[in-house]
Design a protein around this motif. Structure first.
Motif, PDB file in Angstrom:
ATOM      1  N   ARG A   1     102.412  16.451  27.122  1.00 21.73           N
ATOM      2  CA  ARG A   1     103.161  17.476  26.384  1.00 21.73           C
ATOM      3  C   ARG A   1     102.286  18.665  26.012  1.00 21.73           C
ATOM      4  NH1 ARG A   1     105.440  14.665  21.265  1.00 21.73           N
ATOM      5  NH2 ARG A   1     105.894  16.857  20.859  1.00 21.73           N
ATOM      6  N   PHE A   2     100.967  18.500  26.084  1.00 24.37           N
ATOM      7  CA  PHE A   2     100.042  19.537  25.621  1.00 24.37           C
ATOM      8  C   PHE A   2      99.293  20.186  26.790  1.00 24.37           C
ATOM      9  CE2 PHE A   2     100.725  16.514  22.252  1.00 24.37           C
ATOM     10  CZ  PHE A   2     100.879  17.298  21.128  1.00 24.37           C
TER      11      PHE A   2
ATOM     12  N   ARG B   1      98.104  23.909  26.612  1.00 25.92           N
ATOM     13  CA  ARG B   1      97.140  24.333  25.601  1.00 25.92           C
ATOM     14  C   ARG B   1      95.789  24.741  26.186  1.00 25.92           C
ATOM     15  NH1 ARG B   1      98.473  22.806  20.384  1.00 25.92           N
ATOM     16  NH2 ARG B   1     100.733  22.580  20.220  1.00 25.92           N
TER      17      ARG B   1
ATOM     18  N   VAL C   1     100.573  11.193  18.890  1.00 24.52           N
ATOM     19  CA  VAL C   1     100.879  12.631  18.884  1.00 24.52           C
ATOM     20  C   VAL C   1     100.233  13.314  17.684  1.00 24.52           C
ATOM     21  CG1 VAL C   1     102.736  14.331  18.688  1.00 24.52           C
ATOM     22  CG2 VAL C   1     103.020  12.364  20.190  1.00 24.52           C
ATOM     23  N   GLY C   2     100.260  12.654  16.528  1.00 21.54           N
ATOM     24  CA  GLY C   2      99.649  13.228  15.328  1.00 21.54           C
ATOM     25  C   GLY C   2      98.157  13.429  15.482  1.00 21.54           C
TER      26      GLY C   2
ATOM     27  N   LYS D   1      97.638  16.479  17.731  1.00 18.01           N
ATOM     28  CA  LYS D   1      97.930  17.714  17.001  1.00 18.01           C
ATOM     29  C   LYS D   1      96.802  18.043  16.030  1.00 18.01           C
ATOM     30  CE  LYS D   1     102.982  17.540  17.183  1.00 18.01           C
ATOM     31  NZ  LYS D   1     104.235  17.374  16.397  1.00 18.01           N
ATOM     32  N   ARG D   2      96.244  17.017  15.389  1.00 19.94           N
ATOM     33  CA  ARG D   2      95.125  17.234  14.473  1.00 19.94           C
ATOM     34  C   ARG D   2      93.920  17.796  15.215  1.00 19.94           C
ATOM     35  NH1 ARG D   2      96.687  13.218  11.425  1.00 19.94           N
ATOM     36  NH2 ARG D   2      95.761  11.660  12.808  1.00 19.94           N
TER      37      ARG D   2
ATOM     38  N   PHE E   1      93.932  19.694  17.927  1.00 23.93           N
ATOM     39  CA  PHE E   1      94.151  21.114  18.212  1.00 23.93           C
ATOM     40  C   PHE E   1      94.067  21.953  16.942  1.00 23.93           C
ATOM     41  CE2 PHE E   1      96.100  19.467  22.131  1.00 23.93           C
ATOM     42  CZ  PHE E   1      95.502  20.311  23.050  1.00 23.93           C
ATOM     43  N   ARG E   2      94.482  21.386  15.832  1.00 20.10           N
ATOM     44  CA  ARG E   2      94.453  22.145  14.583  1.00 20.10           C
ATOM     45  C   ARG E   2      93.031  22.333  14.067  1.00 20.10           C
ATOM     46  NH1 ARG E   2      96.811  18.780  10.064  1.00 20.10           N
ATOM     47  NH2 ARG E   2      94.671  17.984  10.089  1.00 20.10           N
TER      48      ARG E   2
ATOM     49  N   GLU F   1     110.127  14.771  14.911  1.00 21.19           N
ATOM     50  CA  GLU F   1     109.521  13.517  15.332  1.00 21.19           C
ATOM     51  C   GLU F   1     110.588  12.507  15.738  1.00 21.19           C
ATOM     52  OE1 GLU F   1     106.483  12.916  15.957  1.00 21.19           O
ATOM     53  OE2 GLU F   1     105.730  14.832  15.232  1.00 21.19           O
TER      54      GLU F   1
END
Length: 273
Positions: free
Chosen positions: A67-68, A71, A110-111, A114-115, A117-118, A210
Motif C-alpha cells: 500500500r506504500f 512513498r 500498518v501502524g 505509518k510510524r 514514515f512519520r 481502519e
C-alpha cells in the motif's frame, strides 16, 4: 411450456491457488499458536515456534507494505518495519479471543509502517549530492564548535570544506527537511490558539478508515463468486433478483450465498466484548 431448468450450486473447486495458500497459512498459524501457548518464553522451542509464526505470516506484511509503494522508499525497508509490527502482534495475540490473527495483526503492521514514515522519512525529497554534503556540513559544524567554543559562521564552515557559502546555506536548508515543524509549536508564546486548531476540520469518516481496511482484507478471503455478489449488491445496488439474472442462478441461491458471506465475515471479525 419449456422444461424448467434446474440450478445447481457450484462447488468451491474453483478456489484459486492464492486463496488455498491463504487458507493453509491460517491453518498453520492456528496450529503454531496452539503450540506456542504451551511453551515457556525464552526457551529454544518457544523461539523456534515463534520464528515459524513470523515466517508463515510474512505475506501479510508484504500485503500491507504494498500500500506504500508510492512513498518512494525501498520496499525492503518498508517490509522490515512491517515485520516489527508483525512480531509485536504475535507477542500480544491471544487465540482465546476468537479473532483471526490476520484481522488482529493488520492494524499493528500498518501502524508500525505509518510510524516509520512519520518519524524517519524526510518530509521533502533532498537530492543525493546535497544530502551527502549536508552530512559533511554537520560534521564540520560540530568540529568547529568544539574547537572555538561557539557556533561557527557560514564562512568558517565554507572555508573548512572548501565550498561556497551558498552551498553551506543550501545544506542547512536541506537539513530542515528531516524535521517537520509542529503546527502547534509554531504558535507558542503568542497567546493565540495553535495553527492546528484554526485550520481544517475533523473528518467524521476518519474513524472508519481502519475498519474499512480490515473489511477489504476480509473480503479477499471469500470465494470469488461471493465477492462478486457482494459487489453487485452493495456497490452496484442491484437487487437479489437482478443479481440472479446476471449470474444465471436462482434468487434463493443468491440469498443463501449472501447469508453465508455475512456469516464468514462476522466470524472472522468477531471481537470479544
Amino acid at each position: 411450456m419449456p422444461p424448467q431448468s434446474v440450478q445447481t450450486e457450484e462447488t468451491d473447486s474453483t478456489t484459486t491457488p492464492a486463496r488455498t495458500r491463504g487458507a493453509d497459512t491460517r491453518a498453520l498459524t492456528q496450529v503454531l499458536f496452539g503450540q506456542l501457548k504451551n511453551l515457556e518464553p525464552g526457551t529454544p522451542e518457544h523461539g523456534r515456534v515463534r520464528a515459524a509464526l513470523i515466517e508463515a505470516n510474512l505475506p501479510l506484511v508484504r500485503y500491507a507494505a504494498a500500500r506504500f509503494r508510492s512513498r518512494n522508499e525501498p520496499m525492503e525497508d518498508v517490509v522490515q518495519v512491517g515485520t516489527i509490527g508483525l512480531i509485536n502482534a504475535i507477542d500480544r495475540f491471544d487465540p482465546e479471543r476468537g479473532v483471526q490473527f490476520p484481522t488482529f495483526a493488520m492494524p499493528t503492521v500498518v501502524g508500525e509502517i505509518k510510524r516509520y514514515f512519520r518519524d524517519n522519512v524526510r518530509t521533502v525529497h533532498v537530492p543525493r549530492r546535497l544530502h551527502e554534503l549536508w552530512v559533511q556540513v554537520t560534521g564540520a559544524t560540530e568540529d568547529l564548535t568544539t574547537a572555538h567554543g561557539r557556533s561557527p559562521t557560514t564562512a568558517e564552515i565554507a572555508q573548512r570544506l572548501r565550498i561556497s557559502e551558498d552551498e553551506v546555506l543550501a545544506c542547512i536548508e536541506a537539513g530542515r527537511s528531516y524535521h517537520a515543524t509542529s503546527l502547534e509549536a509554531a504558535q507558542e508564546g503568542d497567546g493565540l490558539p495553535g495553527l492546528l486548531d484554526r485550520l481544517g476540520y475533523e473528518d467524521p469518516a476518519l474513524t472508519g478508515v481502519e475498519h474499512r481496511d480490515l473489511v477489504r482484507h476480509l473480503l479477499v478471503q471469500l470465494p470469488e463468486r461471493e465477492q462478486r455478489i457482494l459487489l453487485l449488491r452493495y456497490y452496484s445496488n442491484l437487487t437479489q433478483s437482478q443479481i440472479s439474472a446476471e449470474l444465471g442462478v436462482s434468487q434463493m441461491h443468491v440469498s443463501r450465498l449472501l447469508a453465508r458471506s455475512f456469516a464468514r465475515l462476522r466470524s472472522a471479525n468477531r471481537i470479544e466484548a
